[in-house]
Design a protein around this motif. Structure first.
Motif, short mmCIF file in Angstrom:
data_model
loop_
_atom_site.label_atom_id
_atom_site.label_comp_id
_atom_site.label_asym_id
_atom_site.label_seq_id
_atom_site.Cartn_x
_atom_site.Cartn_y
_atom_site.Cartn_z
N ILE A 131 0.86 -1.18 0.00
CA ILE A 131 0.00 0.00 0.00
C ILE A 131 0.90 1.24 0.00
O ILE A 131 2.06 1.17 0.39
CB ILE A 131 -0.95 0.04 1.23
N GLU A 132 0.33 2.34 -0.43
CA GLU A 132 1.10 3.58 -0.41
C GLU A 132 1.31 3.99 1.04
O GLU A 132 0.44 3.82 1.89
CB GLU A 132 0.35 4.69 -1.15
N GLU A 133 2.48 4.52 1.32
CA GLU A 133 2.86 4.90 2.68
C GLU A 133 1.86 5.86 3.30
O GLU A 133 1.56 5.80 4.49
CB GLU A 133 4.26 5.52 2.67
N ARG A 134 1.28 6.72 2.50
CA ARG A 134 0.35 7.73 3.03
C ARG A 134 -0.93 7.10 3.61
O ARG A 134 -1.65 7.73 4.36
CB ARG A 134 0.01 8.76 1.96
N PHE A 135 -1.21 5.83 3.30
CA PHE A 135 -2.40 5.17 3.82
C PHE A 135 -2.17 4.41 5.12
O PHE A 135 -3.10 3.88 5.71
CB PHE A 135 -2.98 4.21 2.77
N CYS A 136 -0.91 4.34 5.56
CA CYS A 136 -0.60 3.61 6.80
C CYS A 136 -1.41 4.14 7.98
O CYS A 136 -1.99 3.38 8.74
CB CYS A 136 0.89 3.67 7.11
N GLY A 137 -1.44 5.46 8.15
CA GLY A 137 -2.17 6.06 9.26
C GLY A 137 -3.66 5.75 9.21
O GLY A 137 -4.30 5.55 10.24
N LEU A 138 -4.19 5.70 8.01
CA LEU A 138 -5.61 5.38 7.84
C LEU A 138 -5.91 3.96 8.31
O LEU A 138 -6.91 3.71 8.97
CB LEU A 138 -5.98 5.53 6.35
N ILE A 139 -5.02 3.04 8.03
CA ILE A 139 -5.22 1.65 8.42
C ILE A 139 -4.97 1.46 9.92
O ILE A 139 -5.71 0.75 10.59
CB ILE A 139 -4.30 0.72 7.59
N ILE A 140 -3.95 2.15 10.45
CA ILE A 140 -3.63 2.01 11.87
C ILE A 140 -4.70 2.69 12.73
O ILE A 140 -5.13 2.13 13.73
CB ILE A 140 -2.23 2.58 12.17
N GLY A 141 -5.13 3.88 12.35
CA GLY A 141 -6.14 4.60 13.12
C GLY A 141 -5.55 5.23 14.37
O GLY A 141 -4.39 5.01 14.71
N GLY A 142 -6.36 6.01 15.05
CA GLY A 142 -5.93 6.68 16.27
C GLY A 142 -5.53 5.68 17.33
O GLY A 142 -6.34 4.85 17.73
N ARG A 143 -4.26 5.77 17.77
CA ARG A 143 -3.71 4.88 18.78
C ARG A 143 -3.88 3.39 18.43
O ARG A 143 -4.03 2.55 19.31
CB ARG A 143 -4.32 5.16 20.15
N GLY A 144 -3.94 3.09 17.14
CA GLY A 144 -4.03 1.70 16.71
C GLY A 144 -5.43 1.12 16.74
O GLY A 144 -5.61 -0.08 16.59
#
Length: 187
Positions: free
Chosen positions: A155-168
């Motif tokens: 996946i594109e690196e910019r989507f990592c936060g979207l998948i992880i979400g707030g505090r995981g």
């Protein structure tokens, strides 16, 4: 520690009942604050109210222990499972473990993660020996399936936060709902 639910009750119903019946305020400590398996219960109010609340709580625990002794046979099977596999065994919202218990007519208990030794926790299966052996095989099948090759996706690196979400929160929800272990390599 395992008797907290008796005192609290479904959605706090038992604790409210105790407080209404006795006039005492009952505060049950969190499981995270347990020391050697014991949780602090604070009773506030006049002496008579606190004594009455303490009596009710002790009675609830005593009745529960009597029922457990009468009804709960010792585990037929005990095994150690890796901590990182407990979610997979439990399944989304407990569906996998419930399915195994229903199919094999057993009761399965997985020890808390905090009790882990060398990355593994105890899994106890209670039931007739043949049923317990069948449940053990179901758990072993899950463990073996998990050791099969991983599915890797990019996946594109910019989507990592979207998948992880707030505090995981999102990645934990994904893992809980799917039973999959998700690892994001941030290289």
């Amino acid at each position: 520690e395992d008797k907290c639910g008796l005192v609290i009750g479904s959605r706090g119903s038992k604790i409210r009942e105790i407080q209404q019946d006795t006039g005492a305020t009952v505060d049950v400590g969190s499981r995270d604050s347990a020391v050697d398996g014991y949780i602090t219960i604070s009773l506030t109010g006049d002496q008579e109210a606190c004594d009455a609340a303490e009596h009710i709580i002790k009675e609830l625990i005593s009745e529960s222990q009597n029922v457990e002794k009468a009804e709960k046979p010792p585990p037929s099977e005990v095994m150690e499972v890796p901590i990182d596999m407990t979610r997979r065994i439990i399944g989304p919202m407990g569906a996998t473990i419930r399915d195994i218990q229903e199919r094999t007519n057993t009761q399965i208990e997985i020890a808390r993660r905090a009790t882990a030794v060398d990355g593994a926790v105890r899994l106890s299966i209670t039931g007739h020996p043949e049923d317990a052996a069948a449940a053990r095989q179901c758990v072993q099948d899950i463990l073996e399936e998990a050791n099969s090759p991983a599915h890797i996706m990019m996946i594109e690196e910019r989507f990592c936060g979207l998948i992880i979400g707030g505090r995981g929160s999102k990645i934990r929800a994904l893992q809980d709902n799917t039973g999959a272990t998700i690892k994001i390599d941030k290289k």
